[in-house]
Design a protein around this motif. Structure first.
Motif, short mmCIF file in Angstrom:
data_model
loop_
_atom_site.label_atom_id
_atom_site.label_comp_id
_atom_site.label_asym_id
_atom_site.label_seq_id
_atom_site.Cartn_x
_atom_site.Cartn_y
_atom_site.Cartn_z
N THR A 1 58.89 83.74 -8.83
CA THR A 1 58.15 82.93 -7.87
C THR A 1 57.07 82.19 -8.65
O THR A 1 56.33 82.79 -9.44
CB THR A 1 57.50 83.81 -6.80
OG1 THR A 1 58.53 84.48 -6.06
CG2 THR A 1 56.64 83.00 -5.86
N ILE A 2 56.97 80.88 -8.46
CA ILE A 2 56.02 80.10 -9.24
C ILE A 2 54.72 79.97 -8.44
O ILE A 2 54.71 79.44 -7.32
CB ILE A 2 56.58 78.71 -9.58
CG1 ILE A 2 57.87 78.86 -10.39
CG2 ILE A 2 55.56 77.89 -10.37
CD1 ILE A 2 57.74 79.68 -11.67
N ALA A 3 53.65 80.45 -9.03
CA ALA A 3 52.34 80.46 -8.37
C ALA A 3 51.67 79.09 -8.51
O ALA A 3 52.14 78.21 -9.25
CB ALA A 3 51.48 81.55 -8.98
N ALA A 4 50.55 78.93 -7.84
CA ALA A 4 49.93 77.61 -7.72
C ALA A 4 49.04 77.23 -8.91
O ALA A 4 48.94 76.06 -9.26
CB ALA A 4 49.09 77.56 -6.44
N THR A 5 48.39 78.21 -9.53
CA THR A 5 47.32 77.89 -10.47
C THR A 5 47.87 77.61 -11.87
O THR A 5 48.37 78.52 -12.54
CB THR A 5 46.30 79.03 -10.53
OG1 THR A 5 45.83 79.33 -9.22
CG2 THR A 5 45.11 78.65 -11.41
N ASP A 6 47.75 76.36 -12.32
CA ASP A 6 48.14 76.03 -13.68
C ASP A 6 46.99 76.36 -14.63
O ASP A 6 45.84 76.57 -14.22
CB ASP A 6 48.54 74.56 -13.79
CG ASP A 6 47.37 73.63 -13.46
OD1 ASP A 6 46.58 73.32 -14.36
OD2 ASP A 6 47.24 73.25 -12.27
N PHE A 7 47.29 76.38 -15.92
CA PHE A 7 46.32 76.83 -16.91
C PHE A 7 45.12 75.89 -16.98
O PHE A 7 43.98 76.35 -17.11
CB PHE A 7 46.98 76.95 -18.28
CG PHE A 7 46.09 77.55 -19.33
CD1 PHE A 7 45.65 78.87 -19.23
CD2 PHE A 7 45.68 76.80 -20.42
CE1 PHE A 7 44.82 79.42 -20.19
CE2 PHE A 7 44.87 77.35 -21.40
CZ PHE A 7 44.43 78.66 -21.29
N ARG A 8 45.34 74.59 -16.89
CA ARG A 8 44.20 73.67 -16.97
C ARG A 8 43.24 73.88 -15.79
O ARG A 8 42.02 73.89 -15.98
CB ARG A 8 44.70 72.22 -17.00
CG ARG A 8 43.56 71.20 -17.19
CD ARG A 8 44.07 69.79 -17.29
NE ARG A 8 44.87 69.58 -18.49
CZ ARG A 8 44.36 69.32 -19.69
NH1 ARG A 8 43.05 69.24 -19.85
NH2 ARG A 8 45.16 69.12 -20.71
N THR A 9 43.79 74.05 -14.61
CA THR A 9 42.93 74.30 -13.45
C THR A 9 42.14 75.58 -13.64
O THR A 9 40.94 75.64 -13.34
CB THR A 9 43.78 74.39 -12.17
OG1 THR A 9 44.43 73.13 -11.96
CG2 THR A 9 42.92 74.73 -10.96
N TRP A 10 42.80 76.63 -14.14
CA TRP A 10 42.10 77.89 -14.38
C TRP A 10 40.99 77.70 -15.40
O TRP A 10 39.87 78.22 -15.22
CB TRP A 10 43.08 78.96 -14.85
CG TRP A 10 42.40 80.27 -15.11
CD1 TRP A 10 42.10 81.23 -14.20
CD2 TRP A 10 41.90 80.74 -16.37
NE1 TRP A 10 41.44 82.29 -14.80
CE2 TRP A 10 41.31 82.01 -16.14
CE3 TRP A 10 41.90 80.21 -17.66
CZ2 TRP A 10 40.72 82.75 -17.16
CZ3 TRP A 10 41.31 80.95 -18.68
CH2 TRP A 10 40.73 82.21 -18.42
#
Length: 294
Positions: free
Chosen positions: A271-280
């Motif tokens: 399942t692909i979650a919403a938070t990408d690394f740049r946003t984090w």
């Protein structure tokens, strides 16, 4: 009634708030209830104690519909496997005694990996114990936590570098703890599911550590590099911190499995979650780096 373990941790704390926002009835097992935020204490039932204690579990699971399970870290434990299994056996027995219908647990991606994987193997053993309780079970099967990088804030801020043991040019699966809490909340507030499965949850990126360093640098506005740590150096660092031979073996096996691609097979089914690394990096790492530098 939903019972939540580790309610003051990064995942458990976020999960409790999500469940309360959705109007759920929540009971928490907390070793130190004073660490709960005042607004949370007012809205939940609290059972104080450790969730490897059968008496605590009996009190907490009475009348429960579902349980969120996370084994708290214990770096001083002589064996991760013994630590995980001690909690899991107590939990599974209590779930069976109280006929709790659904259990969601934090585990690792890579189920079915054919070689020893240290701490990750301990998580897989935990899953087997909890599944044997007879409850409907979902093992949230997770890759490398983005929040692990917060432990290297000083090196990132002061020296512009972070270090892992994996190759800099090989993609590393990532997940933000906010998305772990979100996945758990979705499962715990809709108990229509049944059976026993692992559920991989990954972030949307396929970044290498080198690419991660580039993103961190762009968000912080300064150069950041990735430096691969040799496994022998990692083992020496653990020993210098007081880790025993068994703990060193389990940690190095874990990272060796990660380096060898233990998460790879789950990428296609996750399942692909919403938070990408740049946003984090922008929303979590950057404010933490500012605080570190101030």
């Amino acid at each position: 009634m939903i019972v939540v373990t580790t309610p003051t941790g990064q995942i458990g704390g976020r999960l409790v708030r999500r469940l309360l926002d959705r109007g759920g009835a929540v009971r928490v097992i907390a070793r130190d209830a004073s660490r709960l935020h005042g607004s949370v204490r007012e809205q939940v039932e609290i059972v104080e104690g450790r969730h490897d204690d059968p008496a605590v579990l009996d009190k907490a699971l009475s009348g429960a519909d579902a349980l969120f399970w996370l084994v708290p870290p214990n770096p001083s434990a002589p064996s991760a496997e013994q630590h995980y299994l001690a909690f899991a056996r107590a939990g599974a027995a209590a779930v069976a005694r109280h006929r709790v219908g659904h259990v969601v647990a934090v585990s690792s991606a890579g189920h079915g990996w054919p070689a020893p994987a240290g701490v990750l193997s301990a998580a897989f053993a935990m899953d087997a114990e909890l599944a044997a309780s007879g409850a409907a079970y979902r093992a949230l099967s997770l890759p490398f936590y983005m929040e692990n990088l917060l432990g290297q804030l000083d090196a990132i801020v002061e020296r512009g570098v972070f270090r892992l043991t994996c190759a800099g040019d090989r993609p590393l699966a990532l997940i933000a703890t906010r998305d772990i809490a979100g996945a758990a909340a979705d499962l715990l507030t809709d108990l229509s599911w049944s059976g026993q499965e692992s559920l991989p949850v990954f972030g949307p990126d396929r970044l290498t550590p080198d690419a991660m360093a580039e993103v961190i640098g762009e968000e912080l506005g300064r150069p950041v590099a990735y430096s691969r740590m040799a496994m022998d150096d990692f083992a020496a660092m653990l020993r210098s911190g007081g880790a025993g031979d068994r703990a060193v073996k389990e940690r190095t096996e874990m990272f060796a499995a990660q380096d060898a691609g233990i998460y790879e097979a789950d990428w296609s089914i996750a399942t692909i979650a919403a938070t990408d690394f740049r946003t984090w990096c922008r929303e979590v790492l950057k404010p933490a780096a500012r605080a570190e530098a101030s």
